[in-house]
Design an enzyme around this catalytic site. Structure first.
Site, PDB file in Angstrom:
ATOM      1  N   HIS A 319       0.848  -1.192   0.000  1.00  0.00           N
ATOM      2  CA  HIS A 319       0.000   0.000   0.000  1.00  0.00           C
ATOM      3  C   HIS A 319       0.876   1.232   0.000  1.00  0.00           C
ATOM      4  CE1 HIS A 319      -3.158   2.837   1.027  1.00  0.00           C
ATOM      5  NE2 HIS A 319      -3.994   1.901   0.611  1.00  0.00           N
ATOM      6  N   ASP A 377      -8.037  -5.271   0.012  1.00  0.00           N
ATOM      7  CA  ASP A 377      -8.558  -5.975  -1.156  1.00  0.00           C
ATOM      8  C   ASP A 377      -8.187  -7.445  -1.176  1.00  0.00           C
ATOM      9  OD1 ASP A 377      -9.925  -3.879  -2.222  1.00  0.00           O
ATOM     10  OD2 ASP A 377      -8.159  -3.049  -3.188  1.00  0.00           O
TER      11      ASP A 377
HETATM   12  N1  CMC Z   1       4.213  -7.535  -5.029  1.00  0.00           N
HETATM   13  C1  CMC Z   1       5.571  -7.531  -5.178  1.00  0.00           C
HETATM   14  N2  CMC Z   1       6.338  -6.453  -4.980  1.00  0.00           N
HETATM   15  C2  CMC Z   1       5.737  -5.313  -4.623  1.00  0.00           C
HETATM   16  C3  CMC Z   1       4.334  -5.220  -4.453  1.00  0.00           C
HETATM   17  C4  CMC Z   1       3.567  -6.381  -4.662  1.00  0.00           C
HETATM   18  N3  CMC Z   1       2.252  -6.373  -4.503  1.00  0.00           N
HETATM   19  N4  CMC Z   1       4.006  -3.959  -4.110  1.00  0.00           N
HETATM   20  C5  CMC Z   1       5.155  -3.263  -4.049  1.00  0.00           C
HETATM   21  N5  CMC Z   1       6.200  -4.080  -4.364  1.00  0.00           N
HETATM   22  C6  CMC Z   1       7.644  -3.736  -4.334  1.00  0.00           C
HETATM   23  C7  CMC Z   1       8.045  -2.890  -5.554  1.00  0.00           C
HETATM   24  O1  CMC Z   1       8.505  -3.697  -6.618  1.00  0.00           O
HETATM   25  C8  CMC Z   1       9.156  -2.048  -4.964  1.00  0.00           C
HETATM   26  O2  CMC Z   1      10.307  -2.843  -4.850  1.00  0.00           O
HETATM   27  P1  CMC Z   1      11.786  -2.184  -5.086  1.00  0.00           P
HETATM   28  O3  CMC Z   1      11.936  -1.187  -3.971  1.00  0.00           O
HETATM   29  O4  CMC Z   1      12.714  -3.336  -5.004  1.00  0.00           O
HETATM   30  O5  CMC Z   1      11.752  -1.536  -6.443  1.00  0.00           O
HETATM   31  C9  CMC Z   1       8.674  -1.755  -3.539  1.00  0.00           C
HETATM   32  O6  CMC Z   1       7.837  -2.881  -3.196  1.00  0.00           O
HETATM   33  C10 CMC Z   1       7.883  -0.466  -3.407  1.00  0.00           C
HETATM   34  O7  CMC Z   1       6.818  -0.496  -4.353  1.00  0.00           O
HETATM   35  P2  CMC Z   1       6.194   0.779  -5.067  1.00  0.00           P
HETATM   36  O8  CMC Z   1       5.579   0.366  -6.352  1.00  0.00           O
HETATM   37  O9  CMC Z   1       7.244   1.858  -5.115  1.00  0.00           O
HETATM   38  O10 CMC Z   1       5.095   1.193  -4.006  1.00  0.00           O
HETATM   39  P3  CMC Z   1       3.881   2.152  -4.269  1.00  0.00           P
HETATM   40  O11 CMC Z   1       3.586   2.798  -2.982  1.00  0.00           O
HETATM   41  O12 CMC Z   1       4.140   3.017  -5.451  1.00  0.00           O
HETATM   42  O13 CMC Z   1       2.709   1.120  -4.698  1.00  0.00           O
HETATM   43  C11 CMC Z   1       0.808  -0.264  -4.644  1.00  0.00           C
HETATM   44  C12 CMC Z   1       1.654   0.770  -3.896  1.00  0.00           C
HETATM   45  C13 CMC Z   1      -0.453  -0.569  -3.842  1.00  0.00           C
HETATM   46  C14 CMC Z   1       0.391   0.285  -6.017  1.00  0.00           C
HETATM   47  C15 CMC Z   1       1.643  -1.560  -4.827  1.00  0.00           C
HETATM   48  O14 CMC Z   1       2.012  -2.071  -3.567  1.00  0.00           O
HETATM   49  C16 CMC Z   1       0.919  -2.611  -5.649  1.00  0.00           C
HETATM   50  O15 CMC Z   1       0.974  -2.574  -6.896  1.00  0.00           O
HETATM   51  N6  CMC Z   1       0.200  -3.593  -4.972  1.00  0.00           N
HETATM   52  C17 CMC Z   1      -0.579  -4.577  -5.668  1.00  0.00           C
HETATM   53  C18 CMC Z   1      -1.909  -3.963  -6.093  1.00  0.00           C
HETATM   54  C19 CMC Z   1      -2.868  -3.784  -4.913  1.00  0.00           C
HETATM   55  O16 CMC Z   1      -3.058  -4.663  -4.104  1.00  0.00           O
HETATM   56  N7  CMC Z   1      -3.506  -2.592  -4.884  1.00  0.00           N
HETATM   57  C20 CMC Z   1      -4.531  -2.275  -3.887  1.00  0.00           C
HETATM   58  C21 CMC Z   1      -4.129  -1.176  -2.954  1.00  0.00           C
HETATM   59  S1  CMC Z   1      -5.270  -1.068  -1.546  1.00  0.00           S
HETATM   60  C22 CMC Z   1      -6.749  -0.522  -2.191  1.00  0.00           C
HETATM   61  C23 CMC Z   1      -6.707   0.825  -2.823  1.00  0.00           C
HETATM   62  O17 CMC Z   1      -6.081   1.748  -2.275  1.00  0.00           O
HETATM   63  O18 CMC Z   1      -7.348   0.988  -3.860  1.00  0.00           O
END
Ligand code: CMC
Length: 443
Positions: A319, A377
């Site tokens: 998240h 989710d």
């Molecule tokens: N699986 C594997 N690796 C992950 C995941 C995941 N679900 N989420 C983040 N990472 C890794 C990412 O690759 C990065 O690694 P590194 O530092 O080595 O490059 C690190 O964790 C930080 O990730 P980020 O993309 O910079 O984090 P963010 O804050 O931009 O993204 C997120 C947040 C929710 C988009 C992401 O965690 C994600 O894509 N999760 C899966 C989709 C999901 O479940 N979304 C629902 C969110 S809750 C409901 C809502 O708010 O709508």
């Protein structure tokens, strides 16, 4: 451009920004603001005028875009408060319409206010009869979110006229209409995809029950909603009602900042919510669990999620704000077990895969170091599936819930006397100016 924090003689916090190097260093003092909770902010509004520089924060990782009194999140501690009340207390003791009233009005309703609010929302649930033709214009296999973007956007043609949305009463009517009609729109999107006749709202039912009967009743047969399932649906709606300045809410605020019609703004919010990184994750979780198929294949998917060269991510994990745990997920996890027991689905094949995935991910260094916990989710998908709701409709359920958050935030923005149209700036990295070359001389 280092900054330092200081306090002026009047006791106000300021930040000093040093720009440049050597003899040409310029110091700029910027005001700071404090909320009632959360980090202080540096007010950079005067920066461009004073120093001819912009700040750069493309995904708003460190930028507050507005002042708000609605929702507070402390992602490090796993705290979520609506108008000061914890989400756990609201989900345990309240109901969705009470939370709607709270988000919109700032206080919990007393008994009389609650009765009137429930009555007013209930009596706005029917759609204008002509709205059904918008549904019928879609292909039967259209995604329900595509239908919702279209139909909600179309409501702007029904409620546009000369309405002045600077006027609080007009905004309140739009808010009631939007909250009340969303379950009908979502349920009809489902009915249309099934080739079944639309089922009208029934004023004798509560909000969650009504939503479910519009999805599952037919003109031939009533749908009996189990109280456990109705309560679980109500709780899902509470847990998704608002989440401060997330992507879809920020979209609604940005669209609304131009003075656009609120129904059109909500359509923009629905479009944003649809993405798998946001509300589309609940649907993506079920798709992922089905793809994994059995517990012994979990390792393979964990390896892929950790591979920086693979675009696969574990859906339902991580998240942007919660770096401890998602407090909504804790409540939802318990509710998932209650619903599965009630529905006699303790043997749902996806549940053991989900639980094992959760266990492995919580112990794995990659996920622990990055603070990637199961989010709301991860569990909501499992509950909705047990209720018999097809996965293509999951994000539509999220949209039904989030509508109140969008409307409360839109109202707050419209009410702000300092409101200005949202307009970010950019770092331009394209060509500098060059001369036009006539087509016959181009290589
Ligand atoms: N699986 C594997 N690796 C992950 C995941 C995941 N679900 N989420 C983040 N990472 C890794 C990412 O690759 C990065 O690694 P590194 O530092 O080595 O490059 C690190 O964790 C930080 O990730 P980020 O993309 O910079 O984090 P963010 O804050 O931009 O993204 C997120 C947040 C929710 C988009 C992401 O965690 C994600 O894509 N999760 C899966 C989709 C999901 O479940 N979304 C629902 C969110 S809750 C409901 C809502 O708010 O709508």
């Amino acid at each position: 451009m280092p900054t330092k924090k200081s306090t002026t003689s009047s006791g106000k916090l300021t930040a000093t920004l040093r720009i440049g190097h050597g003899d040409s260093v310029k110091e700029i003092e910027l005001p700071m603001q404090s909320g009632t909770m959360g980090p202080d902010v540096i007010d950079v509004r005067q920066l461009y005028g004073k120093a001819n520089v912009f700040t750069y924060d493309p995904a708003f990782m460190a930028t507050a875009s507005c002042e708000s009194r609605i929702t507070y999140i402390d992602g490090e501690k796993g705290v979520l408060l609506h108008r000061g009340y914890s989400i756990a207390e609201l989900a345990k003791n309240g109901d969705f319409l009470e939370v709607c009233y709270l988000l919109i009005n700032g206080e919990l309703p007393n008994a009389e206010q609650k009765k009137k609010f429930v009555h007013d929302i209930t009596h706005h649930t029917m759609l204008h009869d002509q709205v059904q033709y918008f549904f019928r214009g879609f292909r039967r296999d259209a995604h329900p979110m595509a239908v919702m973007v279209g139909v909600v956007g179309a409501l702007s043609a029904f409620y546009h006229d000369e309405t002045d949305y600077n006027e609080p009463h007009a905004r309140m009517v739009a808010t009631y209409r939007m909250i009340a009609k969303m379950p009908t729109i979502a349920a009809w999107a489902y009915k249309y995809s099934m080739g079944q006749p639309f089922v009208y709202p029934q004023n004798r039912f509560g909000f969650a029950e009504n939503f479910m009967q519009m999805m599952f009743a037919t003109p031939c047969e009533e749908y009996q909603v189990s109280p456990v399932v109705a309560r679980a649906m109500d709780q899902i709606l509470i847990l998704h009602a608002d989440h401060e300045q997330n992507a879809s809410t920020s979209t609604v605020r940005l669209a609304g900042s131009s003075g656009a019609n609120p129904f059109a703004c909500i359509a923009a919010g629905i479009a944003t919510l649809w993405g798998p990184a946001h509300g589309g994750a609940n649907e993506a979780v079920i798709r992922m669990l089905k793809r994994i198929g059995s517990k012994d294949r979990i390792g393979e998917f964990i390896t892929r999620a950790k591979d920086p060269n693979d675009t696969f991510r574990l859906m339902g994990f991580g998240h942007r704000v919660y770096k401890n745990f998602d407090p909504r997920a804790t409540i939802m996890r318990k509710s998932a077990h209650d619903v599965l027991n009630e529905m006699g689905m303790g043997d749902n094949p996806l549940l053991p895969i989900a639980m094992e995935l959760e266990r492995i991910a919580l112990e794995d260094d990659y996920f622990v170091q990055r603070k990637l916990y199961p989010n709301v989710d991860f569990y909501s998908g499992i509950i909705l599936q047990a209720m018999g709701i097809p996965s293509r409709l999951f994000t539509a359920v999220f949209a039904v819930a989030r509508t109140v958050g969008w409307m409360a935030q839109w109202n707050e923005m419209m009410d702000d006397p300092g409101r200005k149209i949202g307009r970010p700036r950019q770092i331009y990295t394209g060509h500098t100016q060059r001369a036009y070359v006539p087509v016959k001389r181009r290589a």
